[in-house]
Design a protein around this motif. Structure first.
Motif, PDB file in Angstrom:
ATOM      1  N   GLY B  91      -7.672  -7.963 -21.456  1.00 32.40           N
ATOM      2  CA  GLY B  91      -6.232  -8.141 -22.204  1.00 32.40           C
ATOM      3  C   GLY B  91      -7.519  -7.813 -23.702  1.00 32.40           C
ATOM      4  O   GLY B  91      -5.955  -7.768 -24.602  1.00 32.40           O
ATOM      5  N   SER B  92      -7.639  -7.681 -24.361  1.00 30.76           N
ATOM      6  CA  SER B  92      -8.880  -6.986 -24.635  1.00 30.76           C
ATOM      7  C   SER B  92      -7.823  -5.391 -25.857  1.00 30.76           C
ATOM      8  O   SER B  92      -7.420  -4.704 -24.852  1.00 30.76           O
ATOM      9  N   PRO B  93      -7.162  -5.553 -26.924  1.00 31.40           N
ATOM     10  CA  PRO B  93      -6.335  -3.760 -26.823  1.00 31.40           C
ATOM     11  C   PRO B  93      -7.664  -3.207 -27.293  1.00 31.40           C
ATOM     12  O   PRO B  93      -9.057  -3.339 -27.134  1.00 31.40           O
ATOM     13  N   MET B  94      -7.401  -1.887 -27.233  1.00 32.89           N
ATOM     14  CA  MET B  94      -8.097  -0.604 -27.407  1.00 32.89           C
ATOM     15  C   MET B  94      -9.020  -0.988 -27.774  1.00 32.89           C
ATOM     16  O   MET B  94      -7.922  -1.190 -29.742  1.00 32.89           O
ATOM     17  N   LYS B  95      -9.642  -0.414 -28.156  1.00 30.28           N
ATOM     18  CA  LYS B  95     -11.029  -0.004 -29.097  1.00 30.28           C
ATOM     19  C   LYS B  95     -10.429   1.449 -30.229  1.00 30.28           C
ATOM     20  O   LYS B  95     -11.272   1.950 -29.838  1.00 30.28           O
ATOM     21  N   MET B  96     -10.351   0.792 -31.454  1.00 30.54           N
ATOM     22  CA  MET B  96     -10.126   2.294 -31.770  1.00 30.54           C
ATOM     23  C   MET B  96     -10.676   2.711 -33.875  1.00 30.54           C
ATOM     24  O   MET B  96     -10.648   1.991 -34.359  1.00 30.54           O
ATOM     25  N   GLY B  97     -10.958   3.785 -33.423  1.00 29.72           N
ATOM     26  CA  GLY B  97     -11.827   3.785 -34.680  1.00 29.72           C
ATOM     27  C   GLY B  97     -11.428   4.671 -35.390  1.00 29.72           C
ATOM     28  O   GLY B  97     -10.375   5.419 -35.156  1.00 29.72           O
ATOM     29  N   ALA B  98     -11.771   4.259 -36.705  1.00 27.15           N
ATOM     30  CA  ALA B  98     -10.989   4.985 -37.939  1.00 27.15           C
ATOM     31  C   ALA B  98     -11.517   6.241 -37.819  1.00 27.15           C
ATOM     32  O   ALA B  98     -12.740   6.986 -38.007  1.00 27.15           O
ATOM     33  N   TRP B  99      -9.904   7.294 -37.792  1.00 23.90           N
ATOM     34  CA  TRP B  99     -10.089   8.847 -38.215  1.00 23.90           C
ATOM     35  C   TRP B  99      -9.417   8.820 -39.261  1.00 23.90           C
ATOM     36  O   TRP B  99      -8.666   8.936 -39.532  1.00 23.90           O
ATOM     37  N   LEU B 156     -20.373   6.435 -31.472  1.00 25.57           N
ATOM     38  CA  LEU B 156     -19.558   7.001 -32.096  1.00 25.57           C
ATOM     39  C   LEU B 156     -18.940   6.084 -33.091  1.00 25.57           C
ATOM     40  O   LEU B 156     -18.729   6.288 -34.049  1.00 25.57           O
ATOM     41  N   HIS B 157     -18.351   5.397 -32.703  1.00 23.51           N
ATOM     42  CA  HIS B 157     -17.642   4.628 -33.774  1.00 23.51           C
ATOM     43  C   HIS B 157     -18.224   3.365 -33.545  1.00 23.51           C
ATOM     44  O   HIS B 157     -18.179   2.083 -32.496  1.00 23.51           O
ATOM     45  N   PRO B 158     -18.510   2.198 -33.995  1.00 25.78           N
ATOM     46  CA  PRO B 158     -18.742   0.145 -34.510  1.00 25.78           C
ATOM     47  C   PRO B 158     -18.036   0.050 -33.795  1.00 25.78           C
ATOM     48  O   PRO B 158     -18.482  -1.584 -32.921  1.00 25.78           O
ATOM     49  N   GLU B 159     -16.535   0.235 -33.952  1.00 28.92           N
ATOM     50  CA  GLU B 159     -15.644  -0.536 -33.136  1.00 28.92           C
ATOM     51  C   GLU B 159     -15.716  -0.802 -31.578  1.00 28.92           C
ATOM     52  O   GLU B 159     -15.038  -1.399 -31.143  1.00 28.92           O
ATOM     53  N   ALA B 160     -16.247   0.867 -31.128  1.00 24.62           N
ATOM     54  CA  ALA B 160     -16.036   0.663 -29.947  1.00 24.62           C
ATOM     55  C   ALA B 160     -17.614   0.858 -29.144  1.00 24.62           C
ATOM     56  O   ALA B 160     -18.154   2.308 -28.559  1.00 24.62           O
ATOM     57  N   GLY B 161     -18.451  -0.232 -28.303  1.00 28.38           N
ATOM     58  CA  GLY B 161     -18.898  -0.704 -27.859  1.00 28.38           C
ATOM     59  C   GLY B 161     -19.912   0.486 -26.777  1.00 28.38           C
ATOM     60  O   GLY B 161     -18.939  -0.066 -25.856  1.00 28.38           O
ATOM     61  N   GLY B 162     -21.004   0.423 -26.824  1.00 29.79           N
ATOM     62  CA  GLY B 162     -20.901   1.016 -25.972  1.00 29.79           C
ATOM     63  C   GLY B 162     -19.628   2.738 -25.308  1.00 29.79           C
ATOM     64  O   GLY B 162     -19.189   3.509 -23.890  1.00 29.79           O
ATOM     65  N   ASN B 163     -19.266   2.702 -26.310  1.00 26.56           N
ATOM     66  CA  ASN B 163     -18.242   4.214 -26.929  1.00 26.56           C
ATOM     67  C   ASN B 163     -17.408   3.778 -25.993  1.00 26.56           C
ATOM     68  O   ASN B 163     -15.708   4.844 -26.038  1.00 26.56           O
ATOM     69  N   LEU B 164     -16.669   3.081 -25.427  1.00 27.66           N
ATOM     70  CA  LEU B 164     -15.137   1.867 -24.060  1.00 27.66           C
ATOM     71  C   LEU B 164     -14.787   1.955 -25.508  1.00 27.66           C
ATOM     72  O   LEU B 164     -14.773   1.429 -26.076  1.00 27.66           O
ATOM     73  N   ILE B 165     -13.034   3.107 -25.103  1.00 27.38           N
ATOM     74  CA  ILE B 165     -12.184   2.828 -25.759  1.00 27.38           C
ATOM     75  C   ILE B 165     -11.463   1.484 -25.109  1.00 27.38           C
ATOM     76  O   ILE B 165     -10.989   0.019 -25.947  1.00 27.38           O
ATOM     77  N   TYR B 166     -11.414   1.806 -23.869  1.00 24.65           N
ATOM     78  CA  TYR B 166     -10.862   1.032 -23.074  1.00 24.65           C
ATOM     79  C   TYR B 166     -10.769   0.957 -21.265  1.00 24.65           C
ATOM     80  O   TYR B 166     -11.892   1.483 -20.836  1.00 24.65           O
ATOM     81  N   ASP B 167     -10.951  -0.602 -20.795  1.00 24.63           N
ATOM     82  CA  ASP B 167     -11.173  -0.174 -19.256  1.00 24.63           C
ATOM     83  C   ASP B 167      -9.976  -1.215 -18.283  1.00 24.63           C
ATOM     84  O   ASP B 167      -9.963  -2.659 -18.541  1.00 24.63           O
ATOM     85  N   TRP B 168      -8.681  -0.220 -17.942  1.00 22.98           N
ATOM     86  CA  TRP B 168      -7.964  -0.700 -17.443  1.00 22.98           C
ATOM     87  C   TRP B 168      -7.753  -0.318 -17.003  1.00 22.98           C
ATOM     88  O   TRP B 168      -8.233   0.566 -15.182  1.00 22.98           O
ATOM     89  N   ALA B 169      -6.674  -0.807 -15.713  1.00 21.61           N
ATOM     90  CA  ALA B 169      -6.507  -1.163 -14.550  1.00 21.61           C
ATOM     91  C   ALA B 169      -5.624  -1.434 -13.815  1.00 21.61           C
ATOM     92  O   ALA B 169      -4.428  -2.063 -14.564  1.00 21.61           O
TER      93      ALA B 169
END
Ligand SMILES: Cc1cc2nc3c(=O)[nH]c(=O)nc-3n(C[C@H](O)[C@H](O)[C@H](O)COP(=O)(O)OP(=O)(O)OC[C@H]3O[C@@H](n4cnc5c(N)ncnc54)[C@H](O)[C@@H]3O)c2cc1C
Lengths: 264, 783
Positions: B91-99, B156-169
């Motif tokens: 249910g968590s939103p994707m983890k977007m790092g700052a660009w 890469l980004h502090p917002e995305a722990g483990g570099n995972l942006i989302y885990d979706w099904a």
């Protein structure tokens, strides 16, 4: 590209003088290697001395059992020359396989061998033909000319004026092009002539173009593809990159050599 | 159909200017006082920026300014964003790092922009860019997505722990799918790699930013597939300027393949730098910059299980995919391996249970986003390699296994959202097999063996979803925008016609196809119809061209506007001829009263609308109508591709000896243009399967394929002459019955080719691109 000054040499001596006039100068022939390198800002000569308009460096002559190709002769001229087709059709064939029509109409044999790209086609032929590289100051046997990756026996201001060789009885060239650049991933030039059998291999060697002694020995007694069965190439002497491992190139050396002999 | 109407093979109007070098591209634009930008780019895949010293560069000849990311931040320019929200399973939103358009703290891939130099000439700008000294503190880098997910890897980004942006099904519940697999008579399992590609449009990206201080107004010429979206995003998210103060023009654009959908740092920087320096600023990418910074495509690693019952019917499909997103989330990136990929995993087959899991991952590589086909090629490759493998394992013919599992009644609801509206998969399969002389393959193989060559044949039955997309549907799935299209049809006073479309042509031939639609409707010559696109000041808001949507969505909007124009024109004509409106027909350039010899020329109708001397009571003058069209469903092009190869076992070189494409694109406006799209698509698909592949050094993150010396593009002599045919079932969901054809070739071809090669060498363990070296090694391993 960085700014550069262009000079057109009128003679070999003029070229040497123009080059000597500045420290960071370079000769340019077809520019098919040098200009892209400059455009990518990987080379920054302050002055370019153009060799393409020097009369003594142009043209193909066959006389007294010897072929002379002026260094400023383009790949297209070699590919289409009836003299070369008669004296050594494999060399015309090799020239016809270089790059694309644009490159063949600009690039020169002198530029190619002076540059000694490890994947260039001509160096293999020079070795296999036992050619002589004629410079503005001396004659260098092909065996002594190619000294390593992009390295030759030329002094910094030395000019390749021509290459000469005696036409072989038989010669063949077979090239496996790199799928991206279409330079040789492996190219093998074989000859049989007065001095015996010579095999020049380009594209594959970790130190650049080389003669394949084992193949020469195998072919000396029996100049046929079958004679090469069992002759291997040590992968540890060969290049490995994203396009081909050393093992793959070792295989290509064997395959291209067989096909070159068959074509000779 | 007429010689210029719907269905006619009209030569492309735009080709005259393209083929004579008279096209006008962004780099051709010259405005008074224009200067040139060069970017300072990171040579490191991952580093902290400790400081930037531009003092030497500022003093160099011709230099007008050297600007950096801190200044951009100070000026309130926002982050680049991804416009499609994906929620993870939890249910968590994707983890977007700052660009940041210009990095000021951290660089995350080789090519990341750090500063920009504006100078009098390109050469001076580049000279000065080299003199900007950036003090980097190098950090370890990771380029491979599966590796990046593991513990202890660079983050890469502090917002995305483990570099995972989302885990979706998506799809059937995992437990239910697992149960079906456990109960299966046979399960085919594979690991599937979809190689990373560089898009390589012929025209590199470019931008010209012009700030007009008098008007406080910006103009941006840029290489965009969707200039209105560019304006919207640059204004709403990057705070470049409000929309009414920002004009975006995408003039002739030399190919995009998706890569020019997205908004990149450079166009934002050119606009901002123009205001900062007071001069118009132009930047044009060189080819190596393009390799480094154009959004790449594909780069999936998947495992798949396909389960069969005793009768060889597919009972379940389970897919786990890791998608490499590169260093930042590009504009559409999140949607590609989710709603453009996993929703197509049913393919042409009735599969009762499908469960797909997708993890999106940051790595120190160029951003990855939509590239011709966007998700559908990845889905098709996975499915079609797997079903082919299953056929081999089950000992049945690949055609039979597919036939047995084809969806045959429509509409068909898949377990992964899509509702297929129409199709006839058998028809394309039959046509392709006939054209390829499938039955004669054995003899050809034997003949090849006699020559020492290994011959193989392979097929692929693809489905894809085009015409993206119903706005409400994509909105509910997370899209930040609606995906309708707009059109305005302006009939001029003398009867010539301008069509203003929100679609954008960058090679597709809209100036011809769209004009054919109008010519067909009113019987006027296509030369009297002009298509206007690509300029936010001229054209009403539109959504642009990607996902093969210009036909199904863009032309549907034109049809709606034409309906309105026709209705008004009929009223005027009826009034002029004192007839009943319902008796008026418009054809061959005139309005007629049916069953009489009364006619009014088309131009007279138009002129009457504008003189307004004699209009029906209460009618407004003018003949100009607009329309917005929002599709009610995706469209589902499908087809069958067959590829036959011969392999030289000594070198591993593959020669494609025949390639057959049998497609269902629904109704076709211009068959020649459609065939051209198929040819180009197949060439790109063959490029992916045989030649292309982006390589990064896994340790340093350096791009190893940064020029054509190392990145192999397909050339004409790598390709056979394609045999193309159509078995069309009209799309029931749009007025023209169009499905779309722009991406099919790139979607359907890679698995057909890989199935053929693996068939030839008798080894299924082969990844794209099937380079001679890999094929040689696989062929030898099989012996
Ligand atoms: C797209 C492309 C494809 C190519 N494909 C192939 C291929 O398949 N096979 C292949 O072999 N080559 C290939 N080439 C290289 C091409 O053959 C070049 O022509 C050749 O390598 C250099 O010759 P040039 O005359 O252009 O030399 P230039 O680029 O002018 O010079 C190259 C170098 O040699 C020096 N030099 C030039 N002439 C002389 C001279 N007479 N004496 C001393 N020094 C000199 C220059 O100073 C410079 O350092 C390709 C090039 C391109 C651009």
């Amino acid at each position: 590209m960085y700014e550069t000054n262009y000079h057109r040499a009128s003679s070999v001596a003029d070229a040497v003088r123009l080059k000597g006039a500045s420290e960071e100068s370079k000769y340019v022939s077809g520019g098919m290697t040098l200009i892209p390198t400059m455009k990518q800002r990987l080379a920054a000569p302050t002055d370019l001395v153009d060799l393409r308009h020097v009369a003594e460096m142009k043209g193909i002559t066959v006389s007294g059992g010897s072929v002379r190709i002026g260094a400023a002769t383009t790949h297209a001229e070699v590919a289409q020359s009836s003299d070369i087709k008669a004296a050594c059709p494999a060399l015309a064939h090799l020239a016809s396989l270089i790059g694309d029509p644009h490159v063949r109409h600009m690039g020169t044999i002198g530029g190619s061998i002076a540059n000694n790209d490890p994947a260039a086609d001509y160096p293999s032929a020079m070795l296999a033909l036992g050619a002589t590289i004629v410079t503005d100051r001396r004659e260098i046997a092909a065996d002594d000319f190619f000294t390593g990756l992009f390295e030759t026996a030329l002094a910094d201001d030395e000019i390749v004026v021509a290459v000469t060789f005696r036409p072989p009885e038989r010669a063949g060239y077979c090239k496996f092009p790199n799928p991206a650049s279409r330079y040789a991933m492996t190219g093998v030039f074989v000859t049989r002539g007065a001095d015996g059998v010579r095999v020049g291999v380009t594209g594959a060697g970790a130190d650049g173009v080389f003669r394949h002694a084992a193949m020469e020995a195998a072919l000396a007694g029996n100049f046929s593809p079958q004679a090469l069965a069992g002759v291997t190439t040590d992968p540890s002497d060969l290049l490995s990159d994203i396009h081909g491992s050393a093992e793959y190139r070792a295989n290509l050396v064997a395959v291209m050599a067989r096909r070159a002999v068959a074509a000779a | 159909m007429g010689v210029e109407g719907i269905g006619a093979r009209v030569a492309r109007k735009e080709d005259k200017r393209f083929l004579t070098g008279k096209g006008r591209y962004t780099d051709d634009m010259v405005v008074p006082g224009m200067k040139y930008a060069a970017f300072v780019r990171s040579p490191h895949a991952h580093a902290k920026i400790r400081g930037i010293d531009s003092s030497a560069a500022e003093g160099m000849p011709g230099v007008i300014g050297v600007l950096n990311g801190q200044q951009m931040l100070d000026d309130g320019i926002g982050n680049l964003i991804c416009g499609w929200m994906i929620h993870s399973k939890d249910g968590s939103p994707m983890k977007m790092g700052a660009w940041r358009p210009l990095a000021h703290e951290t660089v995350r891939y080789v090519g990341d922009a750090v500063a920009v130099v504006v100078a009098d000439s390109v050469g001076e700008a580049r000279d000065a860019a080299e003199a900007v000294v950036v003090d980097y503190e190098e950090l370890p880098a990771v380029t491979d997505a599966a590796t990046a997910l593991r513990g202890g890897q660079p983050q890469l980004h502090p917002e995305a722990g483990g570099n995972l942006i989302y885990d979706w099904a998506i799809g059937t519940a995992e437990a239910e799918t697992d149960a079906a697999i456990a109960a299966a008579a046979h399960v085919t399992e594979m690991t599937i790699v979809n190689n990373r590609l560089a898009p390589n449009p012929m025209e590199p990206r470019a931008a010209l930013g012009i700030y007009d201080v008098g008007e406080d107004h910006y103009t941006c010429y840029t290489t965009s597939q969707n200039p209105h979206v560019a304006r919207l995003v640059m204004s709403a998210f990057y705070n470049v300027a409000p929309e009414n103060k920002l004009r975006v023009i995408a003039p002739d654009v030399g190919g995009g393949f998706g890569s020019k959908i997205f908004i990149y740092p450079e166009e934002i920087v050119c606009l901002w730098a123009s205001r900062r320096t007071g001069v118009p600023v132009k930047w044009t990418s060189d080819r190596t910059e393009a390799f480094l910074t154009d959004a790449h495509g594909r780069d999936h690693l998947s495992t798949v299980k396909m389960a069969f019952d005793g009768d060889n019917r597919i009972t379940a499909l389970k897919v786990d995919t890791i998608a490499n997103f590169g260093a930042y989330m590009s504009l559409f990136s999140s949607a590609v391996p989710t709603y453009l990929y996993a929703t197509l995993l049913s393919g042409q087959y009735a599969i009762p249970a499908i469960h797909a899991n997708v993890r999106a991952v940051y790595t120190n590589t160029a951003p990855v986003d939509a590239y011709r086909g966007a998700g559908r090629p990845e889905a098709t490759y996975l499915l079609e390699r797997t079903i082919e493998t299953a056929a081999r394992e089950l000992g049945v013919s690949p055609a039979e296994l597919r036939r047995k599992n084809f969806i045959r009644s429509f509409p068909h609801q898949t377990p992964v959202i899509m509702n297929y509206d129409a199709g006839d998969y058998e028809a394309s399969l039959e046509a392709a097999m006939k054209e390829a002389d499938w039955a004669g393959f054995g003899a050809r193989k034997a003949q090849a063996e006699g020559r020492g060559m290994k011959r193989g044949i392979g097929m692929s039955c693809y489905i894809e979803a085009c015409g993206i997309a119903p706005s409400a549907a994509v909105g509910s799935l997370g899209a930040g925008v609606g995906l309708w299209e707009s059109a305005e049809v302006r009939v001029n006073a003398v009867g010539t016609i301008e069509v203003l479309t929100g679609s954008h042509s960058h090679g597709q031939g809209h100036e011809t196809t769209f004009a054919q639609l109008v010519a067909d409707r009113f019987g006027v010559p296509i030369d009297s119809v002009s298509i206007v696109h690509g300029d936010t000041d001229k054209v009403q808001m539109g959504m642009g061209t990607y996902g093969s949507r210009s036909g199904a969505v863009g032309m549907s909007a034109i049809v709606k506007a034409l309906d309105k124009v026709e209705a008004k024109a009929k009223k005027i004509a009826a009034h002029l001829m004192e007839a009943d409106e319902s008796d008026i027909v418009i054809e061959n350039g005139e309005a007629k009263v049916a069953g009489t010899d009364k006619t009014v020329p088309w131009f007279q109708v138009a002129l009457s609308a504008y003189t307004a001397h004699n209009l029906p009571a209460g009618m407004e003058p003018g003949l100009k109508e607009g329309a917005f069209y929002d599709p009610s469903n995706f469209t589902f092009p499908a087809g069958c591709y067959i590829c036959e190869v011969e392999i030289d076992p000594e070198t591993g070189k593959t020669e494609i000896v025949q390639f057959v494409a049998a497609d269902d694109f629904g109704n076709i406006i211009n068959p020649m243009i459609v065939e051209g799209q198929v040819h180009g698509g197949i060439a790109q698909g063959i490029g992916q399967a045989l030649l292309e592949g982006v390589h990064y050094d896994p340790q340093t993150g350096q791009l190893l394929t940064a020029s054509y010396m190392d990145y192999a593009m397909p050339r004409a002599d790598d390709l056979p002459s394609f045999k193309v045919s159509h078995q069309n079932t009209p799309c029931p969901n749009n007025p023209l019955g169009i499905k779309g054809c722009g991406e099919a070739g790139a979607i359907g071809s890679p698995p057909a080719l890989m199935n053929a090669i693996t068939d030839a060498i008798g080894n299924n363990d082969l990844t794209m691109p099937a380079t001679p070296q890999k094929v040689w090694a696989a062929a030898h391993a099989a012996q």
